[in-house]
Design a protein around this motif. Structure first.
Motif, mmCIF file in Angstrom:
data_model
loop_
_atom_site.group_PDB
_atom_site.id
_atom_site.type_symbol
_atom_site.label_atom_id
_atom_site.label_comp_id
_atom_site.label_asym_id
_atom_site.label_seq_id
_atom_site.Cartn_x
_atom_site.Cartn_y
_atom_site.Cartn_z
ATOM 1 N N ALA A 1 0.839 -1.187 0.093
ATOM 2 C CA ALA A 1 -0.013 0.026 0.151
ATOM 3 C C ALA A 1 0.929 1.397 -0.117
ATOM 4 O O ALA A 1 0.464 2.083 -0.756
ATOM 5 C CB ALA A 1 -0.799 -0.075 1.179
ATOM 6 N N LEU A 2 1.886 1.190 0.944
ATOM 7 C CA LEU A 2 2.815 2.432 0.785
ATOM 8 C C LEU A 2 3.522 2.351 -0.671
ATOM 9 O O LEU A 2 3.955 3.686 -1.111
ATOM 10 C CB LEU A 2 3.879 2.126 1.834
ATOM 11 N N VAL A 3 3.992 1.529 -1.203
ATOM 12 C CA VAL A 3 4.489 1.714 -2.880
ATOM 13 C C VAL A 3 3.593 2.288 -3.480
ATOM 14 O O VAL A 3 3.845 3.121 -4.328
ATOM 15 C CB VAL A 3 4.724 0.211 -3.194
ATOM 16 N N VAL A 4 2.193 2.009 -3.392
ATOM 17 C CA VAL A 4 1.309 2.441 -4.532
ATOM 18 C C VAL A 4 1.207 4.028 -4.301
ATOM 19 O O VAL A 4 1.080 4.766 -4.875
ATOM 20 C CB VAL A 4 -0.108 1.803 -4.128
ATOM 21 N N ALA B 1 9.945 5.050 -2.689
ATOM 22 C CA ALA B 1 9.006 4.045 -3.406
ATOM 23 C C ALA B 1 9.906 2.645 -3.676
ATOM 24 O O ALA B 1 9.574 1.557 -3.495
ATOM 25 C CB ALA B 1 8.411 4.412 -4.452
ATOM 26 N N LEU B 2 11.159 2.998 -4.540
ATOM 27 C CA LEU B 2 11.779 1.835 -4.922
ATOM 28 C C LEU B 2 12.517 1.237 -3.666
ATOM 29 O O LEU B 2 12.630 0.012 -3.710
ATOM 30 C CB LEU B 2 13.066 2.769 -5.441
ATOM 31 N N TRP B 3 12.954 1.869 -2.531
ATOM 32 C CA TRP B 3 13.186 1.232 -1.101
ATOM 33 C C TRP B 3 12.079 0.190 -0.712
ATOM 34 O O TRP B 3 12.426 -0.792 -0.411
ATOM 35 C CB TRP B 3 13.672 2.384 -0.280
ATOM 36 N N LEU C 1 12.081 -3.904 -0.548
ATOM 37 C CA LEU C 1 11.673 -4.615 0.737
ATOM 38 C C LEU C 1 10.586 -5.592 0.509
ATOM 39 O O LEU C 1 10.815 -6.770 0.983
ATOM 40 C CB LEU C 1 11.334 -3.715 1.824
ATOM 41 N N ARG C 2 9.636 -5.217 -0.225
ATOM 42 C CA ARG C 2 8.423 -5.964 -0.718
ATOM 43 C C ARG C 2 8.893 -7.251 -1.419
ATOM 44 O O ARG C 2 8.415 -8.357 -0.884
ATOM 45 C CB ARG C 2 7.403 -5.123 -1.298
ATOM 46 N N LEU C 3 9.869 -7.038 -2.461
ATOM 47 C CA LEU C 3 10.260 -8.206 -3.296
ATOM 48 C C LEU C 3 11.025 -9.157 -2.403
ATOM 49 O O LEU C 3 10.947 -10.414 -2.830
ATOM 50 C CB LEU C 3 10.811 -7.809 -4.500
ATOM 51 N N ARG C 4 11.587 -8.377 -1.558
ATOM 52 C CA ARG C 4 12.585 -9.238 -0.783
ATOM 53 C C ARG C 4 11.993 -10.221 0.339
ATOM 54 O O ARG C 4 12.303 -11.330 0.880
ATOM 55 C CB ARG C 4 13.981 -8.434 -0.117
#
Length: 441
Positions: free
Chosen positions: A311-314, A414-416, A420-423
């Protein structure tokens, strides 16, 4: 400290607990008072201090700078205090300090007096900000915090609207009744201060009576503060700290430079009177804040339905798009700018809601005070960078400079968050609570 039942269950039964209503009233008044104080600077400079208009920008910037310094220091004090003395006590202190600051503004006969009043106000607002963020974690279960934060964002927007359409019009209303400009301004500040005093009384009786745990009482405030910074070892908490920097900086950019850009363009390019240019610029601010007001509940629902980091990425990507796109806009009243304003409003409220929900998800109960204090501290740092560096970019580069700067910051965070989400494709591990029993851990 036990959490309340889910908010939507209470709503369906038409039995909203008193402490929940009080929490949303605090959210409303926090933004109302936080907006009222700086927006009155121009009136104060002209009618009370007779300061030339050519000096208004510099003096307002200095007041904002020292106000944020005071706020940053206060946040690091009130966060641990809330764990040691209780949320209700700190909330009441916050509204009383804000009332004192508002009373002091019209009594000041020099810039130094105005600066002192600004610092007192900032300390009060810091206390209220700390508790409002903490209560999301205290009063709502994890499954409902997104919706609760969405409604809180809606109440924040109503607070800003209340200030724009009522509080800031009080001087002209009082003047129309026969008061001179100084008396009218004094009465306007008195109304704001009186609201804060009434709010302090209401908070005392309306908020739930909370008691710190034995471990919270035993820990020195400085030790708690160290734990707040040490909590950044949790990748999600570190991310929330970074997101707070962007979210609060976004607010400062909109509040400081949106109307200024439109006003300058209206007077210098369109040959409008200052009042007409300001009115036209205010319409752009209304688009951004109106969008934030309407989309806040949607971001709250999204924060509950999605993984909080997702949600934060969006929210950050929407913010980055809206702010960076202003770099291609030369006319702040164009249709392109209206589209940017919509994305700016969405990104602004989305980042605040998503970061607030994430920090409360990751902060253990006994460490919530110190962690939220550092969370708000990084937010205040974002405001400081936005106003100072953004001001230099606005004057020395281009009017969209501050917007582009925080668009880049939003993209970086957002990239950070995406990394984190992908990891961590699986749910993040439970928050580390070893510090609760062993301060040296």
């Amino acid at each position: 400290m036990t959490t309340s039942r889910f908010l939507w269950l209470n709503l369906s039964q038409n039995t909203i607990p008193r402490h929940i209503i009080t929490f949303y009233v605090a959210s409303f008044l926090l933004i109302a008072m936080g907006t009222f104080a700086p927006q009155m600077f121009g009136y104060l400079f002209i009618e009370f201090l007779n300061i030339p208009e050519s000096e208004h920008g510099r003096l307002a910037g200095d007041l904002g700078f020292w106000g944020e310094i005071a706020l940053m220091i206060s946040l690091l004090i009130f966060g641990p205090m809330a764990d040691r003395r209780g949320r209700r006590v700190v909330m009441v202190i916050g509204f009383l300090l804000t009332a004192v600051g508002l009373f002091a503004f019209p009594l000041s006969d020099s810039y130094a007096g105005v600066l002192l009043a600004r610092i007192i106000c900032a300390c009060g607002l810091a206390a209220i900000t700390c508790i409002v963020v903490m209560l999301i974690g205290d009063y709502f279960s994890d499954e409902s915090r997104g919706k609760a934060a969405g409604i809180q964002g809606f109440m924040n927007g109503l607070g800003a609207v209340f200030t724009i359409f009522l509080l800031l019009r009080l001087p002209s209303i009082f003047q129309s009744q026969g008061y001179d400009p100084i008396a009218a301004g004094t009465l306007a500040y008195a109304v704001g201060a009186a609201l804060c005093i009434v709010a302090a009384i209401y908070m005392w009786f309306g908020l739930r009576r909370d008691w710190p745990t034995s471990s919270q009482k035993k820990q020195p405030a400085l030790q708690q503060l160290k734990q707040g910074f040490a909590a950044a070892k949790d990748p999600a908490i570190a991310l929330a700290y970074g997101a707070s920097f962007v979210a609060r900086g976004n607010l400062a950019i909109v509040g400081t430079f949106f109307a200024l850009w439109g006003t300058n363009y209206g007077t210098q390019v369109m040959d409008l009177e200052t009042s007409e240019a300001l009115k036209k610029a205010a319409n752009m601010v209304v688009i951004a804040q109106g969008t934030a007001l309407m989309t806040a509940p949607l971001f709250g629902i999204m924060a509950d339905k999605l993984n909080r980091v997702s949600a934060l990425v969006v929210a950050l990507l929407i913010s980055a798009l809206g702010y960076m796109a202003t770099g291609f806009v030369s006319d702040p009243f164009s249709q392109a700018m209206m589209i940017c304003a919509v994305f700016i409003g969405m990104g602004e409220v989305g980042c605040i809601i998503a970061s607030g929900v994430l920090i409360n998800e990751r902060a253990s109960e006994s460490l919530r005070g110190p962690i939220v204090a550092v969370f708000n501290f990084t937010g205040a740092l974002g405001i400081l960078i936005a106003t100072k560096v953004g001001g230099y970019l606005f004057d020395g580069w281009r009017e969209s400079g501050p917007f582009v700067l925080f668009g880049v910051f939003a993209l970086m965070v957002a990239l950070w968050a995406l990394a984190l989400r992908l990891r961590t494709s699986e749910p993040l591990a439970a928050p580390n609570t070893t510090l609760e029993t062993d301060p040296q851990a």
